[in-house]
Design an enzyme around this catalytic site. Structure first.
Site: not given
Length: 706
Positions: A554, A640, A675
């Site tokens: 991320s 995501d 995600h």
């Protein structure tokens, strides 16, 4: 094309070449080329809800990349299977949480042997037969993806509200189950963030609805037995840069509407005895002022950075008039001692603090203001308080672990100052903490800042610079990376790897000031700290240049992209999971779910030329150069909503077209997840195994690692 012969096999396919479709834009008089913009599906909102509608050209390209990655890493399949078997062997398959008492019952979560998903249940408070109300394995069986959101029993213990996401897109549907019958009511509330707060009479609940851009902006009240179309809008946030979430207050008296971005916050209270009353504002938003609260009697306890309390302080305010003018210091600000969080009970205030990257628990007796700390022995460790359903209690539950010590859960009597071990994480395949060493070094960064680095390795390892090393980092949003236990890492460490965590700026490992020194115009400090950590580990003979694999996800994936551009020569490999690498384009698109709330973190390049230039100067996608790069594995998720699939796809396409040597660079897109990657606890191990197999392959030990 870069050479890839050093790490390929005879079955290697030719690397896909994404077509360049010339595209550019001009902002603040600066023109930026973006020839891979086409990889962003114009109907991305629909793709989040239904991946089947993805544009055919884009799907074909992503599938070609997946096939190429498989052709290069396919020979590590036996190793991956071995790694999964090892990691699974360290999981207690029928693991259970310590039951948490509430009234006549104690509630728990557990897994069944071989099960991927949690089961939610309860037993009589004093022990006895248990009942399961939610069986995650049964609920997940008809879905490729399944993840629980919230799960909360009603105050009268008759009902269980629960939510789940079946796409990986983080749109959660809320349902209500009857404990007596085990059946769900007809009520289904769609497109929520998953959180639920019950009214005291258990006839209604509050939830947050996500809009078409996946933003939590509205609070609604649903009355059981009515249609969701008849739900009542309770509160609507007007600022697209703010997110809104709900939780129950510590005493259980209020539903707290907590709104904010990364710099400013504002809270409202709904009386759960009177759920139809309008929410009451606590203190009006003031730019740069953050606060969170707990209630006790006629008083609020508030954790805040008001009045330049960079590392936060705790104040009190009367419940009847809680505005800023009435805040009074209880725990004053102390520079360098960061108050991470606090818990409030009828007779005690508990705060979790961190100083110099080490946490501590401090307990204050509210009847006499006496304080004491709970003591711990190891050089680097992780602590967390675990909360309670009950307010009128002297029991504090907390967890402890270190990089060598598996997680331990304790019940601590705050009045008697005694602790009882309630659970120690079992490692079924065996674990002897004495076989491993955990230590810390300080790395000196470019400007003299001392960066803590936590280190784990197998006892007896020769520290002569020959060992491969995995260096993990994050460094954003004020999130600290705890030196906690992670059983998966042992699969690398047992194969001769050193495992290290760089506690870089942008995280709050050394206080909130440490975070402020790694954001916006100071963001590059995060990247320089990570490179400095790598160099310090080389100097201390833990490893050597080209023996290090960098790992982050991320915003930590953005760190990986920036470090590959700026200090790639230090690394044998880089793993970037769901990497935020297309920073400039994402921050320029105010329709994306996370963009407006992220402007305080990165800057707003739409409004500010200075922010535009700052982000352009480090955005990994925009700074790819014609030079050698280490081997890179980028991993994305098609659904995501946080880091959209096209960010790693565009980055890898540009890398492959631009770099002059090194590599190879690989893209793996999970075509059915978001995600968090795969949803089941064992399926997730498959993705960890790919990361670890890539790390072993990048340093040339994959074949020996089986």
């Amino acid at each position: 094309m870069p050479k890839t012969t050093s790490k390929t096999t005879s079955k290697t396919q030719t690397a896909p070449v994404a077509p360049r479709r010339p595209h550019s834009f001009t902002r603040h008089g600066i023109t930026v080329a973006d020839d891979y913009a086409w990889l962003k599906d114009a109907k991305w909102q629909e793709v989040l809800r239904d991946p089947a509608v993805l544009d055919g050209d884009i799907r074909k390209y992503l599938e070609e990349e997946n096939a190429y990655t498989e052709s290069l890493l396919g020979h590590t399949t036996p190793l991956q299977k071995t790694l999964v078997r090892e990691m699974r062997g360290r999981i207690k398959e029928d693991d259970s949480s310590v039951p948490s008492p509430d009234g006549p019952f104690a509630y728990f979560r557990r897994f069944r042997e071989g099960g991927q998903h949690e089961l939610f249940g309860r037993m009589p408070r004093e022990g006895g037969d248990s009942d399961i109300v939610l069986d995650g394995d049964a609920l997940a069986k008809d879905h490729k993806y399944f993840k629980f959101g919230g799960s909360r029993h009603s105050p009268d213990h008759r009902l269980q509200a629960w939510s789940a996401d079946t796409k990986g897109s983080e749109y959660f549907s809320i349902r209500v189950r009857d404990w007596a019958t085990g059946k769900d009511f007809d009520d289904v509330v769609e497109a929520t963030d998953g959180g639920i707060v019950w009214s005291k009479d258990a006839k209604s609940f509050f939830y947050v609805k996500l809009d078409d851009n996946h933003r939590p902006m509205q609070v609604w009240r649903h009355r059981l037995g009515t249609k969701p179309a008849d739900d009542v809008l309770v509160y609507e946030e007007q600022d697209a840069g703010w997110f809104t979430h709900l939780h129950e207050s510590t005493s259980g008296r209020f539903c707290v509407i907590a709104g904010g971005d990364h710099e400013t916050s504002e809270q409202r209270l709904i009386d759960l005895d009177n759920p139809e009353a309008p929410p009451r504002l606590v203190a009006a938003r003031q730019e740069g002022v953050q606060y969170s609260l707990a209630d006790r009697g006629d008083q609020l306890f508030i954790l805040t950075n008001a009045d330049d309390a960079i590392d936060f302080k705790i104040v009190t305010a009367p419940l009847a008039s809680p505005e800023r003018a009435n805040w009074r210091d209880l725990i004053p600000h102390r520079a360098g001692i960061y108050i991470i969080d606090f818990d409030l009970y009828a007779g005690h205030l508990v705060r979790l603090e961190r100083a110099n990257a080490l946490p501590g628990i401090i307990i204050r007796d509210l009847t006499n203001s006496e304080e004491h700390a709970i003591a711990f022995d190891e050089a680097a460790y992780s602590l967390d308080t675990m909360g309670s359903y009950e307010f009128e209690t002297t029991n504090l539950r907390f967890s402890y672990s270190s990089m060598t010590t598996p997680s331990e859960v304790y019940d601590y009597d705050m009045a008697k100052r005694t602790r009882v071990l309630r659970k120690r994480q079992e490692i079924p395949s065996g674990h002897n903490a004495a076989d491993y060493v955990t230590t810390r070094i300080m790395a000196k960064s470019h400007d003299g800042a001392e960066v803590p680095v936590s280190i784990l390795y197998k006892r007896g390892l020769r520290l002569d610079g020959t060992a491969p090393l995995l260096l993990y980092g994050y460094g954003s949003y004020g999130m600290a990376m705890p030196a906690s236990f992670n059983a998966n890492r042992l699969s690398l460490v047992d194969r001769g790897f050193v495992y290290a965590i760089a506690h870089i700026r942008g995280g709050a490992d050394k206080g909130w000031g440490w975070y402020l020194d790694g954001k916006r115009e100071k963001k590059t400090n995060s990247f320089d700290d990570f490179a400095a950590s790598a160099r310090a580990l080389i100097d201390a003979k833990y490893t050597s240049a080209k023996r290090i694999v960098g790992h982050g996800g991320s915003a930590g994936g953005m760190l990986m992209g920036a470090v590959a551009n700026r200090a790639g020569e230090l690394f044998a490999g880089i793993v970037a999971e769901v990497p935020f690498v297309d920073v400039l384009n994402t921050m320029l698109d105010d329709t994306l779910p996370l963009t407006p709330p992220e402007w305080p973190e990165w800057g707003n390049p739409i409004e500010s030329e200075k922010d535009f230039r700052t982000i352009l100067s480090y955005s990994p996608y925009d700074n790819v150069e014609a030079k050698d790069y280490p081997a890179i594995l980028a991993m994305g998720g098609l659904t995501d909503p946080r880091v959209t699939y096209w960010e790693p796809a565009k980055w890898i396409a540009r890398l492959r077209a631009t770099m002059s040597g090194g590599g190879p660079v690989l893209l793996r897109t999970n075509m059915g997840a978001g995600h968090g990657g795969a949803s089941g606890r064992f399926d997730r191990l498959d993705e960890v195994a790919i990361v670890y197999a890539f790390a072993l392959w990048a340093v040339g030990t994959a074949e020996a690692g089986v």
